[in-house]
Design a protein around this motif. Structure first.
Motif, PDB file in Angstrom:
ATOM      1  N   ASP A 510       0.844  -1.192   0.000  1.00 64.51           N
ATOM      2  CA  ASP A 510       0.000   0.000   0.000  1.00 64.51           C
ATOM      3  C   ASP A 510       0.879   1.242   0.000  1.00 64.51           C
ATOM      4  OD1 ASP A 510      -2.289  -1.504   0.115  1.00 64.51           O
ATOM      5  OD2 ASP A 510      -2.283  -1.565   2.307  1.00 64.51           O
ATOM      6  N   PRO A 511       0.488   2.286  -0.725  1.00 64.43           N
ATOM      7  CA  PRO A 511       1.330   3.492  -0.772  1.00 64.43           C
ATOM      8  C   PRO A 511       1.489   4.117   0.603  1.00 64.43           C
ATOM      9  CG  PRO A 511      -0.846   3.908  -1.721  1.00 64.43           C
ATOM     10  CD  PRO A 511      -0.743   2.434  -1.516  1.00 64.43           C
ATOM     11  N   SER A 512       2.707   4.519   0.920  1.00 65.72           N
ATOM     12  CA  SER A 512       2.980   5.192   2.190  1.00 65.72           C
ATOM     13  C   SER A 512       2.424   6.608   2.153  1.00 65.72           C
ATOM     14  CB  SER A 512       4.489   5.234   2.449  1.00 65.72           C
ATOM     15  OG  SER A 512       4.985   3.938   2.669  1.00 65.72           O
ATOM     16  N   PRO A 513       2.242   7.211   3.324  1.00 71.10           N
ATOM     17  CA  PRO A 513       1.767   8.599   3.351  1.00 71.10           C
ATOM     18  C   PRO A 513       2.728   9.512   2.594  1.00 71.10           C
ATOM     19  CG  PRO A 513       1.687   7.615   5.538  1.00 71.10           C
ATOM     20  CD  PRO A 513       2.425   6.653   4.666  1.00 71.10           C
ATOM     21  N   PRO A 514       2.230  10.643   2.086  1.00 73.09           N
ATOM     22  CA  PRO A 514       3.111  11.571   1.363  1.00 73.09           C
ATOM     23  C   PRO A 514       4.182  12.153   2.273  1.00 73.09           C
ATOM     24  CG  PRO A 514       0.974  12.571   1.805  1.00 73.09           C
ATOM     25  CD  PRO A 514       0.847  11.140   2.182  1.00 73.09           C
ATOM     26  N   TYR A 515       5.254  12.653   1.683  1.00 75.64           N
ATOM     27  CA  TYR A 515       6.382  13.191   2.433  1.00 75.64           C
ATOM     28  C   TYR A 515       5.971  14.336   3.346  1.00 75.64           C
ATOM     29  CZ  TYR A 515       6.524  17.430  -0.413  1.00 75.64           C
ATOM     30  OH  TYR A 515       6.218  18.626  -0.991  1.00 75.64           O
ATOM     31  N   ASN A 516       4.885  15.039   2.988  1.00 72.73           N
ATOM     32  CA  ASN A 516       4.465  16.218   3.757  1.00 72.73           C
ATOM     33  C   ASN A 516       3.233  15.943   4.616  1.00 72.73           C
ATOM     34  OD1 ASN A 516       2.636  15.998   1.671  1.00 72.73           O
ATOM     35  ND2 ASN A 516       2.596  18.184   1.188  1.00 72.73           N
ATOM     36  N   MET A 517       3.005  14.667   4.950  1.00 69.16           N
ATOM     37  CA  MET A 517       1.862  14.345   5.807  1.00 69.16           C
ATOM     38  C   MET A 517       2.014  14.984   7.180  1.00 69.16           C
ATOM     39  SD  MET A 517       0.568  10.650   7.172  1.00 69.16           S
ATOM     40  CE  MET A 517      -0.807  10.520   8.311  1.00 69.16           C
ATOM     41  N   LEU A 518       3.248  15.048   7.677  1.00 71.21           N
ATOM     42  CA  LEU A 518       3.541  15.619   8.983  1.00 71.21           C
ATOM     43  C   LEU A 518       4.410  16.850   8.825  1.00 71.21           C
ATOM     44  CD1 LEU A 518       4.559  12.329  10.843  1.00 71.21           C
ATOM     45  CD2 LEU A 518       2.291  13.365  10.779  1.00 71.21           C
ATOM     46  N   ARG A 519       4.325  17.733   9.794  1.00 74.12           N
ATOM     47  CA  ARG A 519       5.206  18.904   9.802  1.00 74.12           C
ATOM     48  C   ARG A 519       5.863  19.087  11.170  1.00 74.12           C
ATOM     49  NH1 ARG A 519       9.080  21.642   7.565  1.00 74.12           N
ATOM     50  NH2 ARG A 519       9.256  23.740   8.433  1.00 74.12           N
ATOM     51  N   ASN A 520       5.054  19.278  12.212  1.00 75.82           N
ATOM     52  CA  ASN A 520       5.591  19.503  13.560  1.00 75.82           C
ATOM     53  C   ASN A 520       5.702  18.163  14.291  1.00 75.82           C
ATOM     54  OD1 ASN A 520       5.162  22.102  12.699  1.00 75.82           O
ATOM     55  ND2 ASN A 520       3.711  22.644  14.299  1.00 75.82           N
ATOM     56  N   VAL A 521       6.906  17.770  14.644  1.00 78.39           N
ATOM     57  CA  VAL A 521       7.145  16.485  15.317  1.00 78.39           C
ATOM     58  C   VAL A 521       7.806  16.745  16.662  1.00 78.39           C
ATOM     59  CG1 VAL A 521       8.385  14.281  15.213  1.00 78.39           C
ATOM     60  CG2 VAL A 521       7.325  15.221  13.142  1.00 78.39           C
ATOM     61  N   LEU A 522       7.312  16.067  17.694  1.00 81.33           N
ATOM     62  CA  LEU A 522       7.877  16.174  19.041  1.00 81.33           C
ATOM     63  C   LEU A 522       8.480  14.830  19.411  1.00 81.33           C
ATOM     64  CD1 LEU A 522       8.101  17.833  21.755  1.00 81.33           C
ATOM     65  CD2 LEU A 522       5.979  16.714  22.436  1.00 81.33           C
ATOM     66  N   ASP A 523       9.786  14.800  19.659  1.00 83.68           N
ATOM     67  CA  ASP A 523      10.470  13.591  20.116  1.00 83.68           C
ATOM     68  C   ASP A 523      10.717  13.747  21.614  1.00 83.68           C
ATOM     69  OD1 ASP A 523      11.776  11.229  20.352  1.00 83.68           O
ATOM     70  OD2 ASP A 523      13.409  11.683  18.965  1.00 83.68           O
ATOM     71  N   MET A 524       9.956  13.002  22.419  1.00 84.12           N
ATOM     72  CA  MET A 524       9.948  13.212  23.862  1.00 84.12           C
ATOM     73  C   MET A 524      11.196  12.680  24.568  1.00 84.12           C
ATOM     74  SD  MET A 524       5.944  12.326  24.653  1.00 84.12           S
ATOM     75  CE  MET A 524       5.991  12.945  26.348  1.00 84.12           C
ATOM     76  N   ASN A 525      11.945  11.807  23.909  1.00 82.15           N
ATOM     77  CA  ASN A 525      13.179  11.257  24.478  1.00 82.15           C
ATOM     78  C   ASN A 525      14.177  11.127  23.342  1.00 82.15           C
ATOM     79  OD1 ASN A 525      15.021  10.082  26.267  1.00 82.15           O
ATOM     80  ND2 ASN A 525      14.175   8.030  26.009  1.00 82.15           N
ATOM     81  N   ALA A 526      14.785  12.258  22.972  1.00 84.41           N
ATOM     82  CA  ALA A 526      15.499  12.370  21.696  1.00 84.41           C
ATOM     83  C   ALA A 526      16.862  11.688  21.671  1.00 84.41           C
ATOM     84  CB  ALA A 526      15.666  13.847  21.331  1.00 84.41           C
ATOM     85  N   ARG A 527      17.417  11.360  22.828  1.00 87.55           N
ATOM     86  CA  ARG A 527      18.752  10.757  22.903  1.00 87.55           C
ATOM     87  C   ARG A 527      19.773  11.610  22.139  1.00 87.55           C
ATOM     88  NH1 ARG A 527      15.748   5.761  22.391  1.00 87.55           N
ATOM     89  NH2 ARG A 527      15.802   4.610  24.358  1.00 87.55           N
ATOM     90  N   TYR A 528      20.231  11.102  20.958  1.00 89.20           N
ATOM     91  CA  TYR A 528      21.267  11.819  20.194  1.00 89.20           C
ATOM     92  C   TYR A 528      20.686  12.583  18.999  1.00 89.20           C
ATOM     93  CZ  TYR A 528      23.680   7.897  22.500  1.00 89.20           C
ATOM     94  OH  TYR A 528      24.105   6.957  23.399  1.00 89.20           O
ATOM     95  N   GLY A 529      19.361  12.611  18.860  1.00 88.95           N
ATOM     96  CA  GLY A 529      18.737  13.268  17.710  1.00 88.95           C
ATOM     97  C   GLY A 529      18.602  12.358  16.513  1.00 88.95           C
ATOM     98  N   GLY A 530      18.608  11.042  16.731  1.00 93.50           N
ATOM     99  CA  GLY A 530      18.566  10.080  15.632  1.00 93.50           C
ATOM    100  C   GLY A 530      17.294  10.147  14.810  1.00 93.50           C
TER     101      GLY A 530
END
Length: 669
Positions: A510-530
């Motif tokens: 099945d086709p994946s969501p488009p590249y621009n489906m998301l914009r603002n992302v919150l990483d609550m435990n980012a570690r090294y920024g991976g």
């Protein structure tokens, strides 16, 4: 439209690990049994009322017996297994320990289930919606309450997180709320009903970047085709020329990648620079209406509430390549220049401070001696901070922070603030009171921006650079590889099909969501920024707020030095942003981290805060140890989230909980 997922639904072709709710059926007893017992006995009842022979009492007694029995079994099992483990050979202990750990995790899960059973249906009651006045509320920012507590001198705008500041209800969107337009359209056009702002605030906004918008029926437009936008482009071009560059496209070559925009208006400066691969973080005071931060985030641009009042910003020393203030409302000459000291602390060696204000206009000095006095103070104080005044044009002044530590020792005795002692020079303060000394000089990260690799090379640190943060290259490489795999899996799962009877699986055709489906992302435990690195590498049109919890290892300096943005935060407190801010919230290992501490908040408190931060139809991805994910799954019904547990790797002790927040529409009165 809200979709409610039955917990017992099967999964075709994918291992479904969601718990069944059958064990709650035992609570739904026949309540029509004989209830005409002698009521005179009621006066003799006490906390020993479990001895009464009613069906409900027998049920409670049975649950209590089950609990005690399980505890005894656990104690006996652990004691026996301890002595048995001592007797086995060293070679076989590793395999047995793995199985023993799985047994422990299952016991934890069983105890959770029994606890939920004993608490009954009241435990699983859905959380109520907040009243209408809470639709833009931010816990920890209550100006009227702060004034009542006698906070003054602008400190009433500061973040005050005390007992009772958490929110225990779900925030509904405004009546006419609409899902934001996708990037990049959403950068230039937002729905006026999604933010709290009046028409008068639109037309009377005073700052340069605030004036770059127009009100058009249901929308606010920031379109680049307008004549006013040309002012931002010309302004950016002017700053580049003041540095000695041809135009703003050359900022990257000069070592500039991350910019802290103080009092950013509505983000037009950062929106323009984003196309030049520059990442601008907007900070501004909390505002109950017409918020700079809220509108900037609604446009899909980085922003958070932060102020120059009484506390240090939650960023490490030496974090940003440039700080920008265009009529930002801060009086830099006040409090003996302590705000300029904080600017110096978060600015990297060789970084730039840009200040645009009527106060700096030389022509105004001839008419106003008070302005001249204030300007002279700022100019002299900046010189004592070892800043070089590079250029002054009309209302704009540009300084460059020194790259050489020995400049501070070459100053005249008594001129300017002293250097912080090693004890005072905390690299990553968390809302600590402002310090009246120069910080960052003891950091191993003191490196001029012109000597750092330029973006995007700076995101890939070499062995020697990683040693500054106590890391080995193998650790970063492993984190990078895991994040790439995770992003591929996540992106193929971000579809409402995940909650159907035949959900999507990682790698489906099945086709994946488009590249621009998301914009603002919150990483609550980012570690090294991976996660941030993997999303950008995958060509996704996102920016990531990398959050480093105060309860874990602090690699925020590494994240910022890689050219990303982030902040230090205690997840038992409200995050400094408005409701409906993020399209996706990601938490990898956060539950394990938080439960390992003696925390003053519950898992439900954490999820209620996530619900506040998340936009309607936004996604939550929680990856953690299986028992914790199962426990989290049991709470999703209370939050009204659609949720499903996914096993991505067959031999992993971890699980992925993928959820979507429904769009509950408030009815117009």
């Amino acid at each position: 439209m809200s979709r409610h997922l039955p917990l017992h639904r099967g999964v075709s072709g994918l291992r479904n690990l969601s718990n069944s709710n059958d064990f709650w059926d035992s609570e739904v007893k026949d309540k029509t049994e004989k209830e005409d017992l002698d009521r005179n006995r009621a006066s003799d009842q006490s906390y020993l009322s479990l001895s009464v022979g009613s069906p409900r009492s027998r049920h409670k007694l049975t649950v209590l017996f089950l609990k005690l029995s399980l505890v005894v079994i656990v104690i006996l099992a652990l004691t026996g297994s301890f002595w048995w483990t001592l007797s086995i050979s060293t070679l076989s202990r590793g395999h047995i320990f793995h199985g023993y750990r799985q047994l422990q995790e299952q016991l934890v899960l069983d105890l959770w289930d029994i606890g939920e059973l004993s608490l009954g249906a009241s435990r699983m009651k859905e959380i109520d919606f907040c009243p209408e006045e809470s639709e833009n509320h931010i816990p920890c920012f209550n100006i009227s309450e702060n004034l009542a507590l006698r906070y003054s001198d602008s400190s009433e705008y500061d973040r005050q997180c005390g007992q009772g500041s958490r929110q225990s209800c779900l925030v509904l969107p405004p009546v006419n709320y609409k899902i934001p337009l996708r990037w990049p359209t959403g950068r230039d056009v937002i729905w006026v009903a999604n933010v709290k702002i009046t028409g008068q605030e639109v037309f009377t906004s005073g700052s340069l970047t605030k004036r770059m918008m127009m009100l058009e029926e249901e929308q606010i437009s920031f379109r680049s085709a307008s004549l006013m936008f040309d002012g931002v482009e010309d302004y950016s071009h002017q700053i580049a020329e003041m540095i000695g560059l041809r135009n703003e496209s050359n900022f990257i070559q000069a070592g500039v990648r991350t910019i802290l925009d103080i009092g950013c208006g509505y983000g037009s400066f950062g929106a323009h620079l984003f196309s030049k691969q520059l990442l601008t973080m907007c900070i501004a005071n909390y505002e109950s209406s017409g918020s700079q931060v809220q509108l900037t985030l609604e446009r899909g641009l980085p922003a958070m509430i932060g102020s120059f009042n009484a506390k240090q910003l939650p960023y490490p020393s030496l974090s940003f390549d440039m700080l920008h203030c265009a009529r930002c409302g801060i009086d830099w000459d006040e409090k003996d220049g302590i705000f300029l000291i904080e600017v110096d602390r978060v600015l990297k060696p060789g970084g730039y401070f840009v200040w645009t204000s009527p106060l700096t206009n030389v022509q105004s000095f001839l008419r106003n001696k008070e302005k001249q006095k204030r300007w002279n103070f700022v100019r002299d104080f900046a010189e004592n901070l070892c800043w070089e005044l590079m250029s002054q044009q009309e209302e704009t002044v540009l300084w460059k922070k020194t790259s050489k530590k020995n400049c501070y020792n070459s100053r005249k005795p008594g001129s300017g603030p002293p250097i912080c002692s090693k004890g005072q020079d905390v690299e990553s303060p968390y809302y600590r009171p402002l310090q009246n000394c120069i910080g960052g000089t003891h950091s191993r990260r003191w490196l001029p921006i012109e000597e750092r690799p330029t973006w995007p090379s700076r995101s890939n640190l070499n062995k020697n650079e990683l040693a500054l943060y106590g890391l080995h290259s193998e650790e970063l490489n492993e984190d990078t590889a895991n994040s790439r795999t995770a992003v591929r899996n996540y992106w193929s799962l971000l579809s409402p099909l995940i909650f159907s009877d035949h959900p999507k699986r990682p790698g489906d055709e099945d086709p994946s969501p488009p590249y621009n489906m998301l914009r603002n992302v919150l990483d609550m435990n980012a570690r090294y920024g991976g996660l941030n690195a993997a999303l950008l590498e995958g060509g996704k049109s996102v920016w990531v707020m990398n959050v480093v919890p105060t309860s874990g290892p602090n690699y925020l300096p590494l994240i910022l030095d890689r050219g990303y943005v982030g902040v230090l935060h205690d997840w038992c407190e409200a995050f400094p942003t408005y409701p409906r801010t993020y399209d996706m919230v990601h938490a990898d290992g956060l539950l394990s981290l938080e439960t390992s501490q003696h925390r003053r908040c519950t898992m439900l408190d954490l999820f209620t805060e996530i619900d506040r931060l998340l936009r309607p139809e936004g996604w939550i991805l929680i990856r953690d140890a299986a028992p914790l994910v199962e426990s989290a799954r049991a709470l999703m019904t209370r939050l009204k989230w659609d949720a499903r547990i996914i096993e991505i790797e067959s031999n992993s002790d971890e699980r992925l909980l993928i959820c979507q927040k429904p769009f509950f529409k408030k009815q117009a009165m």
